[in-house]
Design a protein around this motif. Structure first.
Motif, mmCIF file in Angstrom:
data_model
loop_
_atom_site.group_PDB
_atom_site.id
_atom_site.type_symbol
_atom_site.label_atom_id
_atom_site.label_comp_id
_atom_site.label_asym_id
_atom_site.label_seq_id
_atom_site.Cartn_x
_atom_site.Cartn_y
_atom_site.Cartn_z
ATOM 1 N N ASP A 1 29.581 0.287 -27.043
ATOM 2 C CA ASP A 1 28.289 0.852 -27.768
ATOM 3 C C ASP A 1 27.351 0.217 -26.579
ATOM 4 O O ASP A 1 27.166 -0.975 -26.415
ATOM 5 C CB ASP A 1 28.170 0.030 -28.937
ATOM 6 C CG ASP A 1 26.771 0.598 -29.829
ATOM 7 O OD1 ASP A 1 26.297 1.387 -29.133
ATOM 8 O OD2 ASP A 1 26.538 0.327 -30.886
ATOM 9 N N GLU A 2 26.643 1.259 -25.949
ATOM 10 C CA GLU A 2 25.551 0.732 -25.183
ATOM 11 C C GLU A 2 26.007 -0.422 -24.047
ATOM 12 O O GLU A 2 25.467 -1.318 -24.090
ATOM 13 C CB GLU A 2 24.326 0.418 -25.743
ATOM 14 C CG GLU A 2 23.978 1.362 -26.766
ATOM 15 C CD GLU A 2 22.722 2.267 -26.749
ATOM 16 O OE1 GLU A 2 22.084 1.699 -25.729
ATOM 17 O OE2 GLU A 2 22.396 3.057 -27.532
ATOM 18 N N THR B 1 25.492 5.261 -32.434
ATOM 19 C CA THR B 1 25.950 3.726 -33.007
ATOM 20 C C THR B 1 26.898 4.159 -34.265
ATOM 21 O O THR B 1 27.558 3.871 -34.833
ATOM 22 C CB THR B 1 25.276 2.533 -33.328
ATOM 23 O OG1 THR B 1 24.533 2.352 -31.791
ATOM 24 C CG2 THR B 1 25.639 1.257 -33.857
ATOM 25 N N GLN C 1 26.989 -3.857 -28.814
ATOM 26 C CA GLN C 1 25.638 -3.586 -27.922
ATOM 27 C C GLN C 1 25.394 -4.971 -27.228
ATOM 28 O O GLN C 1 25.149 -4.997 -25.848
ATOM 29 C CB GLN C 1 24.696 -3.122 -28.575
ATOM 30 C CG GLN C 1 23.451 -2.331 -27.847
ATOM 31 C CD GLN C 1 22.580 -1.458 -28.742
ATOM 32 O OE1 GLN C 1 23.124 -1.224 -29.741
ATOM 33 N NE2 GLN C 1 21.486 -1.214 -28.213
ATOM 34 N N HIS D 1 18.412 -4.442 -34.053
ATOM 35 C CA HIS D 1 19.247 -4.512 -33.013
ATOM 36 C C HIS D 1 19.174 -5.920 -32.195
ATOM 37 O O HIS D 1 19.893 -6.167 -31.391
ATOM 38 C CB HIS D 1 19.346 -3.291 -32.187
ATOM 39 C CG HIS D 1 20.343 -2.133 -32.714
ATOM 40 N ND1 HIS D 1 21.062 -1.455 -31.638
ATOM 41 C CD2 HIS D 1 20.811 -1.895 -33.788
ATOM 42 C CE1 HIS D 1 21.943 -0.541 -32.400
ATOM 43 N NE2 HIS D 1 21.698 -0.915 -33.751
HETATM 44 MG MG LIG Z 1 22.852 1.948 -31.155
#
Ligand SMILES: [Mg+2]
Ligand SMILES: Nc1ncnc2c1ncn2[C@@H]1O[C@H](COP(=O)(O)OP(=O)(O)O)[C@@H](O)[C@H]1O
Lengths: 264, 270, 156
Positions: free
Chosen positions: B167-168, B46, B90, B269
């Motif tokens: 991102d993911e 990230t 994410q 997160h």
């Molecule tokens: Mg990350």
């Protein structure tokens, strides 16, 4: 023993340094908000939306509290004044307490807990869920787009709410004093009008509530923007908003009162 | 060379406070390709994306996008650059106070003077591309995780970016949504003629859709190659990672400090 | 929410807020009863002003006709100099008497104007020559006691 003392001193120093640093950080944030305010007026509907959330939605609590505070003032004021045979001054007492102090201050405290906490929670959550980051990555300045409209909405709403609080409060005092207890209506209003000065009392109250509006929204926005991006961080920030802005309102009220009514 | 690679990363180092997060990263991302960056949680993926997007400044080294060095751009220049980037966060990072439609229309309204009728057409087009045209009236809270991710994708491609950062994109999705998102990433990249950087730790899904892969561990690139090359590798980190073996050259335990911070990061997160 | 509904609510809110300010100004405050824009200035020297404050009302026959604007101490005469503004609509003769009075027993102090019989009226900037100082509470109480005592004596 000595070590303990040194640790303690170091801790104090750390806290002081941290506090000063935070204050500087907050001032820079506030300055940035002011500098990025043009969008709040150019695209005024952004601000209108926030006036709805912080102003219109606070209306019920403000009106109901104003009415009750006025009614209590009517009851208590009458109880005290009639001991001196001057219950005709009830209107003066109710109006002056509301317009000068209770209106701006109580409305500000209610505003801090109703709208201020909501602002902090909202901004904090927007940050925690990366909405603020996403906005930055979309080349949109979150200070201009998200923070500044909320700031100006708060600054506009607060004096209006305080005025409505005072007005309903006076009406509440009238209900109790004149309608229920039977103080002479003419004396109630005429004594009030003779004692309450527009510039000295009403306008100073309005100025007070403008200052409170600036303080509360700035604190709420800063706490939200500065909150650690976690559920716990946001909830702490919300609590801090209410506590800090309540203290700020009371302290500012003292300072403003000293300047306005004592001519310091 | 610069015309061939949209993004170039040279000798990039990045430090949070005193902790080195990225060390000596060299990567390049050719135009039109989908490139994956893989690694375990907390290895700095990230952070790397944030450096590319200019949200962080490198401690040393540089990131170049379309020939411009990101950290030397002023705010204006950075914002101009970001208008040509799309980022999928994410967890989607949809604006929760706006409907799906307004989310996708957000950038169009902020950055263009297009009439509302045209914006409407464009938004529905973007939503159609992710198969959610019918959901345009819903609020983000009414969406499932996979749908939210797709709306975020539609929002990220709103202005037809030249560079897409993911991102993911697969985190926390069921296998079907996962395949859907994977295919979307590939197809949107090709349809837009964009370049995509996909940060992920989902090896199987990314091997299917990407052109090139970088493996990272503890802030360094430890392996790179095309999917075929990596599948063929039968030893070392890559083998362990690709075949999902717990024990191997990639240590299961990180040093204490890193672990603690990683936990803190996961909370952050959530 | 629809932007139109939003605009409506916020519009109502702002109007209600401004109406509240207006009510405070007109109904609660004195903006409707006394207009400062058309006024003239008078001065008066008092031996003692008691608790008189700037912005205290100036009344004649119970009607508010003006406000005290400034209070200062005159170094030459050792007396208090009170400046007041009076509404243009109200004119007073040259020999008007200015007294410092108290509203009720413990109420605030104000200036009372008792018109005399002179032909010529006071002009802006004039000094009111005839004044009576404030009744100080101590002297008020002793006067009250004295009267009571005198009353008692009379009844005997
Ligand atoms: Mg990350
Ligand atoms: N704001 C921050 N402050 C300090 N350290 C951070 C911060 N954000 C991330 N880190 C650290 O940087 C490292 C890399 O994080 P990140 O790039 O988010 O990893 P991931 O590969 O899981 O995306 C982690 O070890 C984390 O502890």
């Amino acid at each position: 023993m000595l070590e303990r003392a040194i640790t303690g001193i170091r801790g104090t120093g750390h806290r002081v340094v941290n506090g000063v640093w935070r204050l500087g950080y907050a001032s820079r944030f506030f300055l940035a908000v002011l500098l990025h305010s043009s969008m709040s007026f150019r695209r005024f509907h952004l601000t209108i939306k926030e006036i709805y959330f912080s102003g219109v939605l606070s209306l019920i609590i403000i009106l109901v509290s104003g009415l009750f505070v006025g009614m209590v003032l009517g009851l208590q004021g009458y109880e005290t004044l009639q001991k001196y045979g001057s219950e005709s001054a009830l209107g003066t007492l109710v109006a002056l307490s509301l317009v000068r102090e209770l209106g701006p201050v109580l409305a500000a405290l209610l505003f801090a807990s109703r709208a201020g906490s909501a602002i902090t929670a909202e901004i904090g959550l927007m940050k925690a869920t990366e909405q603020i980051s996403a906005m930055e990555m979309m080349a949109v300045d979150p200070i201009a787009r998200v923070v500044a409209p909320r700031f100006w909405a708060g600054v506009i709403s607060m004096p209006l709410l305080a005025a409505m609080f005072s007005a309903t409060g006076v009406f509440g005092g009238y209900l109790i004093g004149v309608v229920l207890i039977g103080v002479d209506e003419g004396q109630f209003w005429s004594q009030m009008q003779a004692a309450v000065d527009f510039r000295q009392d009403v306008m100073n109250g309005v100025i007070k509530s403008c200052v409170f509006g600036v303080a509360i929204t700035a604190i709420a926005l800063f706490e939200g923007y500065d909150a650690p991006p976690t559920a716990e961080g946001v909830s702490h920030a919300t609590t801090r908003t209410v506590v800090t802005s309540a203290l700020a309102v009371l302290a500012l009220d003292f300072i403003l009162t000293a300047f306005m009514f004592r001519g310091l | 060379m610069p015309s061939e690679n949209l993004v170039e990363i040279q000798e990039l180092n990045f430090t949070y406070d005193v902790r080195p997060v990225l060390q000596g990263i060299n990567m390049h991302f050719p135009r039109g390709k989908v490139v994956a960056i893989m690694g375990l949680s907390g290895c700095g993926k990230t952070t790397l994306l944030r450096l590319i997007g200019g949200q962080l400044k490198p401690s040393s080294g540089q990131v170049q996008v379309a020939g411009q060095t990101i950290h030397t751009l002023d705010r204006e220049g950075l914002f101009r650059m970001r208008r040509r980037m799309g980022m999928l966060f994410q967890f989607g990072a949809l604006y929760t106070d706006m409907s799906v439609f307004d989310n996708v229309a957000f950038q169009m309204r902020e950055h263009t003077d297009l009439p509302e009728s045209l914006i409407r057409d464009l938004v529905l087009l973007k939503l159609e591309a992710v198969g959610l045209r019918g959901a345009h009236n819903l609020m983000p809270t009414e969406l499932s995780g996979g749908m939210a991710r797709r709306v975020a994708l539609a929002r990220a491609i709103a202005l037809d970016p030249m560079l897409m950062l993911y991102d993911e994109p697969f985190a926390g999705l069921d296998t079907i949504s996962l395949g859907v998102i994977g295919n979307l990433i590939r197809h949107l990249n090709d349809a837009l003629g964009a370049t995509s950087i996909v940060v992920t730790h989902d090896v199987q899904e990314s091997l299917k859709i990407v052109d090139y892969i970088y493996f990272m561990s503890e802030g360094r690139v430890i392996a790179e190659g095309t999917p075929d090359e990596l599948r063929a590798a039968d030893t070392g980190f890559v083998h362990q990672f690709v075949h999902g073996e717990i024990d191997g050259p990639m240590p299961f335990h990180y040093p204490g400090a890193g672990y603690a911070e990683d936990l803190a990061l996961d909370v952050a997160h959530a | 929410m629809e932007r139109k509904t939003l605009d409506l609510w916020v519009g109502l809110f702002v109007v209600a807020g401004l109406a509240a300010v207006l009510v405070l100004a007109m109904k609660v405050g004195n903006l409707s009863t006394f207009n400062m824009s058309e006024s003239y200035e008078l001065k008066a020297d008092f031996g003692n002003i008691g608790g008189l404050k700037a912005r205290a009302p100036v009344k004649s026959a119970g009607v508010v006709v003006g406000r005290v604007t400034n209070i200062s101490f005159d170094n030459a005469s050792y007396r208090a100099r009170v400046t007041m503004v009076v509404d243009k609509r109200y004119q007073f003769p040259k020999d008007t008497f200015a007294k410092i009075l108290t509203a009720g027993l413990l109420g605030e102090q104000y200036i009372g104007l008792d018109p005399g019989g002179d032909e010529v009226n006071l002009k802006s900037g004039d000094n009111i020559a005839k004044t009576e100082p404030a009744m100080v509470l101590e002297s008020l109480i002793s006067k009250f006691m004295f009267d009571k005592a005198a009353d008692g004596d009379a009844k005997k």
